[in-house]
Scaffold this active site. Structure first.
Site, short mmCIF file in Angstrom:
data_model
loop_
_atom_site.label_atom_id
_atom_site.label_comp_id
_atom_site.label_asym_id
_atom_site.label_seq_id
_atom_site.Cartn_x
_atom_site.Cartn_y
_atom_site.Cartn_z
CD GLU A 19 -6.33 -4.92 -1.03
OE1 GLU A 19 -7.10 -5.80 -0.58
OE2 GLU A 19 -5.13 -4.84 -0.72
CE1 TYR A 57 -3.36 -4.43 -3.41
CE2 TYR A 57 -2.35 -2.26 -3.49
CZ TYR A 57 -3.05 -3.23 -2.80
OH TYR A 57 -3.46 -2.99 -1.51
#
Ligand code: GDP
Ligand code: MN
Length: 400
Positions: free
Chosen positions: A207, A119
């Site tokens: 993101e 992530y």
């Protein structure tokens, strides 16, 4: 302003950030052609909507157990069949809300063989006034859940704008993600590319979930969610063009078209105010008298009749609104212009809820006269306190 995944990836690619090869498609035939053009032995068909959680999402029109909005398939024929199943249908994910979003575009990508899902995100951190990186080894899942259950697995650091991005930032990312050797070097280059894209394009959020390590040891952004600072769009016409209005709320589209600062809230009293400070004070006083504001709406200093009409339409389009409070201080703005705008709007959209208007300042007498002589059921108020009490009382009376 948000954009689609495929558009975000095209921008990242321009900054040298590794993404899979892919083609956007609007029809099953185009999706199949895209797969043939890409070649290879596996393809991913991805629904393009402005919401995440697509992989685990559900199509409302398809039977229970049908696949979600991200599908890995083997052949161009399967790409076509899956595209036909997805296009035009409604995808419901954790982020769309129960009403879901209609899928009108797809992105067909070459399939990646995934070794690890990581992530990485970037945002403007208000606490430090810097661009911050947030990274975690726990990719591919809901990062809020990771933050809640295992906060120690989330690493955050920011970049000093005076130095800009440095190799040390990339090394921090690599270390937090457990990447060394050649993958570590890829992480340094990736960090630099992402930072340049973020700052040069005035992004507010980026993101990448998941950022993956492929089986052949490449670091690739497999997903990309990007938001831009709306106040900087004037210097990025290329980005502004990517806007997909079908993804946006009618109220937000109208507000940006007329340059109104509008934020929807949960309450029942619609507010139309000029000046952010006065708008905040108006919201506070509504709360003081026992109700909640339905929105924040600042029509700005030099609002025209058209702007006021648009603002009024936006407020009345909200089904939660039980009453409307117009609170205008005529400084730059003239009260008679506001009054005309309000009257024109009421005539156009009708008035199904109580409306209290408080005007003060330049041309206030002309403004009040216009409202009085309109013959419309508008409740006049003398000051802010009086106005708030009157709208709350009127809404309560209506409900009784
Ligand atoms: P999201 O569900 O909206 O966040 O969509 P993503 O783009 O993140 O895709 C969801 C999941 O699908 C990822 O976490 C991966 O596990 C999987 N996925 C996406 N692309 C590929 C791919 O090219 N190959 C494989 N094997 N899985 C993929
Ligand atoms: Mn994702």
């Amino acid at each position: 302003m948000n954009i689609h995944e495929y558009q975000a990836k095209a921008i990242l690619k321009d900054f040298g950030v590794p993404v899979s090869r892919g083609v956007a498609a609007f029809t099953p035939e185009a999706a199949e052609a895209a797969a043939r053009a890409l070649g290879g032995i596996a393809f991913v068909v991805k629904a393009q909507i402005h919401a995440g959680g697509r992989g685990k999402g559900r199509f409302r029109e398809l039977p229970e157990g049908a696949k979600g909005g991200v599908r890995v398939v083997r052949t161009p024929a399967e790409v076509k069949a899956n595209a036909a199943e997805m296009l035009g249908n409604t995808l419901v994910t954790l982020q769309t809300g129960p009403e879901g979003k209609q899928v009108n575009r797809l992105y067909v990508e070459e399939g990646a063989l995934i070794d690890k899902e990581l992530y990485l995100s970037m945002l403007v951190d208000r606490a430090t006034s810097r661009v911050a990186f947030v990274v975690s080894t726990e990719g591919g899942m809901d990062i809020e859940a990771v933050a809640h259950a295992t906060p120690e697995k989330i690493h955050t650091f920011s970049v000093d704008p005076a130095t800009g991005i440095q190799p040390l930032h990339g090394h921090k990312v690599a270390q937090a993600l457990g990447l060394s050797g050649d993958l570590g070097r890829q992480a340094v280059a990736l960090t630099e590319g992402l930072y340049r894209a973020f700052t040069q394009k005035d992004m507010s959020l980026l993101e990448v979930n998941p950022l993956v390590v492929t089986k052949d040891a490449r670091l690739v952004c497999l997903d990309a969610k990007v938001g831009f600072d709306a106040n900087a769009l004037f210097r990025h016409s290329d980005v502004a063009q990517l806007r997909d209005e079908s993804e946006e709320d009618f109220k937000e589209i109208e507000a940006s078209r007329y340059d109104l600062s509008y934020i929807a809230l949960d309450g029942t009293i619609g507010c139309m105010v000029n000046g952010a400070g006065l708008a905040m004070a108006t919201m506070d006083i509504i709360k003081l008298y026992g109700r909640e504001p339905a929105n924040f709406l600042d029509v700005g200093g030099g609002a025209t009749k058209e702007k006021v009409t648009a603002a009024f339409k936006i407020i009345t389009a909200d089904p939660n609104v039980e009453g409307i409070l117009v609170n205008i201080f005529g400084g730059i703005m003239r009260c008679d212009v506001i009054a005309e705008g309000v009257i024109a709007a009421v005539r156009q959209v009708g008035l199904k809820v109580p409306l209290v208007v408080r005007l003060a300042g330049t041309n206030v007498d002309e403004g009040k006269k216009i409202i009085r002589e309109s013959g419309l059921n508008v409740i006049p108020a003398d000051d802010l306190d009086d106005a708030a009490q009157k709208i709350v009382t009127a809404v309560k009376k209506e409900a009784a």
